[in-house]
Design an enzyme around this catalytic site. Sequence first.
Site, PDB file in Angstrom:
ATOM      1  CG  ASP A  20      -1.720   1.051   1.561  1.00 33.68           C
ATOM      2  OD1 ASP A  20      -2.336   1.266   0.435  1.00 33.68           O
ATOM      3  OD2 ASP A  20      -2.212   1.653   2.662  1.00 33.68           O
ATOM      4  CG  ASP A  22      -1.643   7.591   0.637  1.00 34.56           C
ATOM      5  OD1 ASP A  22      -1.110   8.812   0.103  1.00 34.56           O
ATOM      6  OD2 ASP A  22      -2.099   7.693  -0.478  1.00 34.56           O
ATOM      7  CG  ASP A 178      -1.638   2.080   6.418  1.00 37.38           C
ATOM      8  OD1 ASP A 178      -2.222   3.601   7.245  1.00 37.38           O
ATOM      9  OD2 ASP A 178      -1.708   1.651   5.533  1.00 37.38           O
TER      10      ASP A 178
END
Length: 205
Positions: A20, A22, A178
């Site tokens: 991922d 961001d 995250d």
Amino acid sequence: MATVGPFDLPLDGIEAVIFDCDGTLVNSMPAHFEAWCEALTYYGAASVFQEDVFYAMGGRPTKDIVVDLNSDYGLKLDPDAVAMKKREAFMQHLDRIELIDEVVAHARALRGKLPLAIATGGTRMVIEKTLQAVGVSDLFDEVVTAEDVANGKPAPDIFLHAAKLLGVAPEKCLVLEDAPAGILAAQLAGMTVVTVPSPLNLANS
């Protein structure tokens, strides 16, 4: 650089790694939140998007989030217009983005050993500008964005498409994520997931 605690990657049987962007590869979430606030204020919806709600929705496409805000708060925001204003605002904050050093270290160590991809809920223009701003564009073989699939996170589409581009079966892919939506998306894709602790969570712990 932003820092998270050291963590190991379970690479046994893994043939590709998908990151991922961001909140995982780069600490851009504060800049994204500020851009959201500016865009919503512009359209007369200031203060409807609280910071904790924003982080809980991390990883999802902007337009999908606007649809949810309309439903939750009885608003009639134009998802396309808000997304464009939010993108414009974010572009003014590129200088605030930091690499998350522990994650980038893993990407650099794996470069040339395993195929690497980014799978992000962002748009291609924003992600390309983000990667250029922090100087890591050349680390990844493929970049898959929300614009490349029919359904954004938490649907598995984006990770399945990344695996297809890399030529690796989903069950042999490792994902670093995250956000709850991204973690669920990777799990639904049948991939192994490593949850990356965000700098915000560490700062508040």
